[in-house]
Design a protein around this motif. Structure first.
Motif, PDB file in Angstrom:
ATOM      1  N   ALA A   1      46.050  51.951  25.911  1.00 40.89           N
ATOM      2  CA  ALA A   1      45.061  51.881  26.985  1.00 40.89           C
ATOM      3  C   ALA A   1      45.363  50.722  27.930  1.00 40.89           C
ATOM      4  N   ALA A   2      45.788  49.579  27.368  1.00 41.20           N
ATOM      5  CA  ALA A   2      46.133  48.432  28.208  1.00 41.20           C
ATOM      6  C   ALA A   2      47.313  48.759  29.111  1.00 41.20           C
ATOM      7  N   THR A   3      48.313  49.471  28.575  1.00 42.99           N
ATOM      8  CA  THR A   3      49.465  49.876  29.383  1.00 42.99           C
ATOM      9  C   THR A   3      49.038  50.779  30.530  1.00 42.99           C
ATOM     10  N   VAL A   4      48.174  51.746  30.225  1.00 50.21           N
ATOM     11  CA  VAL A   4      47.686  52.664  31.249  1.00 50.21           C
ATOM     12  C   VAL A   4      46.895  51.913  32.320  1.00 50.21           C
ATOM     13  N   VAL A   5      46.036  50.985  31.883  1.00 51.12           N
ATOM     14  CA  VAL A   5      45.232  50.206  32.833  1.00 51.12           C
ATOM     15  C   VAL A   5      46.138  49.390  33.748  1.00 51.12           C
ATOM     16  N   ILE A   6      47.170  48.771  33.163  1.00 52.93           N
ATOM     17  CA  ILE A   6      48.103  47.971  33.972  1.00 52.93           C
ATOM     18  C   ILE A   6      48.797  48.848  35.016  1.00 52.93           C
ATOM     19  N   LEU A   7      49.230  50.025  34.593  1.00 57.98           N
ATOM     20  CA  LEU A   7      49.896  50.931  35.533  1.00 57.98           C
ATOM     21  C   LEU A   7      48.935  51.370  36.634  1.00 57.98           C
ATOM     22  N   GLN A   8      47.666  51.578  36.276  1.00 53.44           N
ATOM     23  CA  GLN A   8      46.680  51.976  37.281  1.00 53.44           C
ATOM     24  C   GLN A   8      46.480  50.897  38.347  1.00 53.44           C
ATOM     25  N   GLN A   9      46.707  49.633  37.965  1.00 46.77           N
ATOM     26  CA  GLN A   9      46.496  48.540  38.916  1.00 46.77           C
ATOM     27  C   GLN A   9      47.602  48.434  39.962  1.00 46.77           C
ATOM     28  N   LEU A  10      48.641  49.234  39.799  1.00 43.62           N
ATOM     29  CA  LEU A  10      49.678  49.253  40.833  1.00 43.62           C
ATOM     30  C   LEU A  10      49.101  49.713  42.171  1.00 43.62           C
TER      31      LEU A  10
ATOM     32  N   LEU B   1      29.114  36.450  49.427  1.00 40.84           N
ATOM     33  CA  LEU B   1      30.356  35.689  49.447  1.00 40.84           C
ATOM     34  C   LEU B   1      31.551  36.504  48.957  1.00 40.84           C
ATOM     35  N   PHE B   2      31.277  37.630  48.293  1.00 34.62           N
ATOM     36  CA  PHE B   2      32.361  38.445  47.755  1.00 34.62           C
ATOM     37  C   PHE B   2      32.890  39.454  48.773  1.00 34.62           C
ATOM     38  N   TYR B   3      32.364  39.438  49.981  1.00 38.17           N
ATOM     39  CA  TYR B   3      32.756  40.429  50.980  1.00 38.17           C
ATOM     40  C   TYR B   3      34.267  40.411  51.223  1.00 38.17           C
ATOM     41  N   TYR B   4      34.828  39.215  51.332  1.00 35.76           N
ATOM     42  CA  TYR B   4      36.247  39.082  51.673  1.00 35.76           C
ATOM     43  C   TYR B   4      37.146  38.965  50.437  1.00 35.76           C
ATOM     44  N   THR B   5      36.589  39.203  49.250  1.00 42.58           N
ATOM     45  CA  THR B   5      37.414  39.129  48.036  1.00 42.58           C
ATOM     46  C   THR B   5      38.435  40.265  48.033  1.00 42.58           C
ATOM     47  N   PRO B   6      39.727  39.957  47.970  1.00 44.14           N
ATOM     48  CA  PRO B   6      40.743  41.029  47.998  1.00 44.14           C
ATOM     49  C   PRO B   6      40.767  41.801  46.675  1.00 44.14           C
ATOM     50  N   THR B   7      40.887  43.112  46.765  1.00 41.10           N
ATOM     51  CA  THR B   7      40.935  43.929  45.550  1.00 41.10           C
ATOM     52  C   THR B   7      42.182  43.635  44.733  1.00 41.10           C
ATOM     53  N   VAL B   8      43.220  43.107  45.387  1.00 41.89           N
ATOM     54  CA  VAL B   8      44.433  42.784  44.650  1.00 41.89           C
ATOM     55  C   VAL B   8      44.173  41.670  43.639  1.00 41.89           C
ATOM     56  N   VAL B   9      43.207  40.796  43.942  1.00 41.57           N
ATOM     57  CA  VAL B   9      42.831  39.756  42.982  1.00 41.57           C
ATOM     58  C   VAL B   9      42.217  40.392  41.736  1.00 41.57           C
ATOM     59  N   LEU B  10      41.375  41.404  41.948  1.00 40.10           N
ATOM     60  CA  LEU B  10      40.760  42.095  40.817  1.00 40.10           C
ATOM     61  C   LEU B  10      41.834  42.780  39.977  1.00 40.10           C
ATOM     62  N   SER B  11      42.831  43.362  40.634  1.00 38.03           N
ATOM     63  CA  SER B  11      43.926  43.997  39.903  1.00 38.03           C
ATOM     64  C   SER B  11      44.693  42.973  39.070  1.00 38.03           C
ATOM     65  N   ALA B  12      44.933  41.801  39.639  1.00 39.58           N
ATOM     66  CA  ALA B  12      45.643  40.750  38.908  1.00 39.58           C
ATOM     67  C   ALA B  12      44.830  40.285  37.700  1.00 39.58           C
ATOM     68  N   ILE B  13      43.513  40.162  37.868  1.00 46.25           N
ATOM     69  CA  ILE B  13      42.637  39.754  36.755  1.00 46.25           C
ATOM     70  C   ILE B  13      42.699  40.779  35.632  1.00 46.25           C
ATOM     71  N   ILE B  14      42.655  42.068  35.985  1.00 39.73           N
ATOM     72  CA  ILE B  14      42.691  43.127  34.976  1.00 39.73           C
ATOM     73  C   ILE B  14      44.037  43.128  34.254  1.00 39.73           C
TER      74      ILE B  14
END
Length: 652
Positions: free
Chosen positions: A205-214, A420-433
Motif C-alpha cells: 500500500a505504501a508503494t502504491v501511495v508513493i506512486l500515486q503522489q507522482l 493561511l493554507f490557500y497558497y499551500t502547494p499540493t506538491v508539499v502534501l505529496s512530499a509529506i505523504i
C-alpha cells in the motif's frame, strides 16, 4: 483359548493398578456446559470478574469506568501530567494538521475533512479509549483504500457530492462494525490479519501511495484512478509533455528536507521533535514560497480556499437508500477491519513499553464510536496511526489528554488559520505523504520472515505483489486467503511424531528432535499434535497406519521383537468430534486385526467425555488408558516380560 480368556491374559497385572488413571469429568447440564464454552471463547479475560461481590453502587461505578476509562484515571490526574500532555498534544498537532490535509486528498475528499477528522474523533477516543499513547487521526492506507473502493464505481471529480456522502456512510458502517466486534467480543476476527499479512500489505500500500503522489510531484492535472503499478506508470509516461519541472524541483527539495529531518530524529531520540515539526515546517515554507513568488501562476498547484469553522453536521448526508449502499457497507467493513488491526497493534506496542495493558475489545468500541460520531460530523475513517502515536509517545505523553490538546489545536486552526493554507502547494502534501509512506516499507521485517518462516515470507510477498500489481483489495484478500489456507493446513494435516525414551529417565520425546532417545522394543509410541476433527480424521488414520507399517518393517528387518503395542499420546488433543471417535474405533479394530494392543495416554477432559458417551472407553478398556507415557510404557513392558506373545497363546 477364547477371546475372553485372551483379553484377561493381557489385562494389566495387579501391580500396575497403582498407576494414575485418566478420569472422566462428571457430567454437566447442557446449558451450563454451553455457557462455559461460550464464555471461554468470547471472554477469556472474564471482564465480569470485577463486578463479583460488589454493591450495586460500586457495580455502577465500575461499569461506567469500564465504558469510559477517563473516569478511572481522570480522578488521579495531576498538573505534572498535564504539562507533559500539553507538550505532546501541541507536538502531534503540528504533525496532524499537514497529514490530515494530505490524507484527505489521498482519499479524493476535500482537504478540510482531514482537519475535521482530527478534531471530533480524538475527543471521543480520549473519553472511551484505554491507551495512554495512541494519537487518533486519519491514515494513508485507509485513505487509499477508501479512494480505491469507492472510486471503482463513483468518480469523485464528476460526482463529488455522492462520493462525499458515500465516504461518510462507509465511515458510519466501519464504526458500526467495529463497535459490534467490541460489544460481542469478536475481536479474534482481526487476528486473521497475521503479522506477515500486515507487513506485506502495508509495504504494498505504501508503494502504491508513493506512486500515486507522482501526480502531485510532476504537477499533472489528469491521472489514472487505478492503483496498480502498470496503470500508474502508463499514466505518468503518457503525459511527459505535461510534466512541470518547477513542481518536481519543489517536491524533491521538500522530500529531501523531510527525510533529513527523519534521519536526524532516528540518530538521536531526543531530537524526535525535528521529525514531528518537519511536515508543518514544509507547509509553512512552501506556502510562503508560493505566496511571494506567485508560483501558482507557473504550474505549481495550490490547495485553494478552505472553509473556516468547526465540523458541520453530516448525519443527513448518510446515504442509506441509494443503489450504492452495498458499496458503502463493503468499503466500511474492509477499511474498518484494517483500521482496527493497525490501531490495536500500535496501542499494544506502546503499552508494552510502559508496562500496562489495553483491552482490545474496549478499543474496538472506542474506535467504533469515534467513527460513528465522526460520520455524523463530517469526518471520515480514523484510527491510531503509528507515525502520530510514535511522536506522541516520544513527546512524553502521560494520558489521552494529549488527544484533547491536539483536538483543541486543530479547532483553533479551523476557526482562525484555514485561510493561511490557500497558497499551500499540493506538491508539499505529496512530499509529506511520500516521506510518511517510506517508513511503512519494512524490508527488515520481510528479511526476518524469510529467515524464520518461509511460508510467512511467501504470504508477505504475495500481499505486496497483490497490492502493487493488482489492487489494494486484491492484495488484502490474497494475503488473508493464504493465511487462512495455512490455518486449514495446520488443522487438516497435524503432525504425528514418534516418541523415544531419553536415557536414564522416564521422559519421552520426539526422536527427530532428540536423536539420542532410545526406542522401546515391541512398542510404538506416537504423539498426535492437534485436536481430531472431521477435517483431519482420515489423514491421521492413514498416517498412523503408515507409522505402524514402517515400524513393523523395521523390526522385521532387524530381527527384533515384533510390534506388540501401539501407544497414542493424546495430551495435545484438546477436543474431538464424532469423526475423530470413529477414526479411533477404526484404529482399534485395525490394531486387533494386527494383534496389537491399542493404548491411549492422557486424553483431555472433552475427549474423555465423548469417548465415554460413545462407549469407546469400554471398547478400548479403562485399564488401557494411562495418564503418562511413562506409566503406559511401564505397563506394556511388564506385559511383554510376564506373558507370552499372542501368537504363542493362540497356538496353545
Amino acid at each position: 483359548m477364547g477371546n475372553a480368556e485372551r483379553e484377561d491374559a493381557y489385562a494389566p497385572p495387579v501391580s500396575v493398578e497403582s498407576v494414575h488413571r485418566v478420569a472422566v469429568p462428571p457430567p454437566q447440564p447442557f446449558v451450563k456446559s454451553f455457557a462455559n464454552t461460550l464464555k471461554e471463547t468470547l471472554m477469556p479475560d472474564d471482564p465480569l470478574r470485577q463486578f463479583k461481590n460488589q454493591s450495586p453502587r460500586r457495580k455502577l461505578v465500575l461499569g461506567l469506568q469500564y465504558v469510559f476509562p477517563i473516569l478511572e484515571w481522570g480522578s488521579k490526574y495531576s498538573l505534572a501530567y498535564f504539562k507533559s500532555d500539553l507538550i505532546a498534544g501541541i507536538t502531534i498537532a503540528s504533525l496532524a494538521i499537514p497529514q490530515g490535509i494530505s490524507y484527505a486528498k489521498l482519499a479524493n475528499l476535500p482537504p478540510i475533512l482531514g482537519l475535521y477528522s482530527s478534531f471530533i474523533p480524538p475527543l471521543i477516543y480520549a473519553v472511551m479509549g484505554s491507551s495512554r499513547d495512541l494519537a487518533v487521526g486519519t491514515v494513508a492506507v485507509a485513505s487509499l483504500l477508501t479512494a480505491s473502493m469507492l472510486g471503482s464505481e463513483v468518480n469523485a471529480a464528476e460526482n463529488p457530492t455522492l462520493y462525499l456522502h458515500l465516504a461518510f456512510t462507509a465511515t458510519f458502517f466501519a464504526g458500526l462494525f467495529e463497535t459490534a466486534l467490541g460489544v460481542f467480543r469478536l475481536g479474534f476476527i482481526v487476528d486473521f490479519l497475521s503479522h506477515a499479512t500486515i507487513v506485506g500489505f502495508m509495504a504494498g500500500a505504501a508503494t502504491v501511495v508513493i506512486l500515486q503522489q507522482l501526480k502531485g510531484i510532476l504537477g499533472l492535472d489528469r491521472f489514472t484512478h487505478a492503483t496498480d503499478v502498470v496503470s500508474v506508470m502508463k499514466s505518468v509516461f503518457s503525459q511527459t509533455h505535461q510534466w512541470r519541472w518547477e513542481s518536481a524541483v519543489l517536491g524533491i527539495a521538500f522530500l529531501f528536507f523531510l527525510m533529513l529531518a527523519r534521519f536526524l530524529s532516528q540518530r538521536r531520540k531526543n531530537l524526535f521533535w525535528i521529525s514531528a515539526m518537519a511536515p508543518l515546517t514544509t507547509v509553512i515554507l512552501g506556502t510562503l514560497l508560493v505566496y511571494f513568488t506567485h508560483a501558482e501562476k507557473h504550474g505549481v498547484q495550490v490547495i485553494g480556499e478552505l472553509k473556516k469553522g468547526l465540523n458541520p453536521p453530516s448525519i443527513m448526508d448518510l446515504n442509506f437508500g441509494s443503489a450504492y449502499l452495498t458499496l458503502a457497507i463493503k468499503t466500511g467493513i474492509v477499511t474498518g477491519v484494517l483500521a482496527l488491526a493497525e490501531g490495536i497493534a500500535v496501542g499494544r506496542s506502546f503499552a508494552m513499553f510502559k508496562n500496562y495493558n489495553i483491552d482490545g475489545n474496549k478499543e474496538m468500541i472506542a474506535f467504533g464510536m469515534m467513527n460513528i460520531v465522526g460520520s455524523c460530523t463530517s469526518c471520515y475513517l480514523t484510527t491510531g496511526p503509528f507515525s502520530r502515536s510514535a511522536v506522541n509517545f516520544n513527546a512524553g505523553c502521560k494520558t489521552a489528554v494529549s488527544n484533547i490538546v491536539m483536538a483543541f489545536a486543530v479547532m483553533v486552526t479551523l476557526l482562525v488559520l484555514t485561510p493561511l493554507f490557500y497558497y499551500t502547494p499540493t506538491v508539499v502534501l505529496s512530499a509529506i505523504i511520500i516521506a510518511a509512506m517510506l517508513g511503512l516499507i519494512d524490508y527488515n521485517a520481510a528479511i526476518h520472515l524469510w529467515h524464520v518462516d518461509k511460508f510467512d515470507f511467501f504470504v508477505c510477498i504475495s500481499a505486496y505483489i497483490g497490492v502493487v500489481f493488482g489492487s489494494v483489495t486484491v492484495g488484502l484478500v490474497t494475503a488473508v486467503g493464504l493465511s487462512l489456507l495455512r490455518v486449514l493446513l495446520f488443522v487438516a494435516r497435524p503432525r504425528t511424531l514418534v516418541l523415544g525414551n531419553l536415557p536414564d529417565t522416564k521422559i519421552y520425546r520426539n526422536v527427530e528432535q532428540y536423536p539420542k532417545t532410545d526406542s522401546v522394543p515391541g512398542i510404538l509410541i506416537l504423539d498426535i499434535g492437534a485436536p481430531i476433527y472431521f477435517a483431519n480424521a482420515s489423514y491421521l488414520r492413514e498416517r498412523i497406519l503408515r507409522w505402524i507399517d514402517d515400524e513393523e518393517d523395521k523390526l522385521k528387518d532387524s530381527g527384533e521383537t515384533s510390534l506388540q503395542y501401539l501407544i497414542l499420546d493424546m495430551g495435545a488433543v484438546g477436543n474431538i468430534d464424532t469423526s475423530g471417535i470413529s477414526m479411533l474405533e477404526e484404529l482399534k479394530k485395525n490394531a486387533d486385526r494386527r494383534d496389537l494392543k491399542f493404548v491411549l495416554v492422557n486424553p483431555g477432559a472433552e475427549v474423555m467425555k465423548k469417548m465415554s458417551k460413545s462407549k469407546l472407553i469400554e471398547t478400548i478398556g479403562q485399564d488401557w488408558i494411562f495418564l503418562t507415557v511413562g506409566e503406559a510404557v511401564g505397563a506394556c513392558k511388564y506385559m511383554l516380560h510376564s506373558y507370552k506373545p499372542k501368537s504363542d497363546i493362540d497356538s496353545v
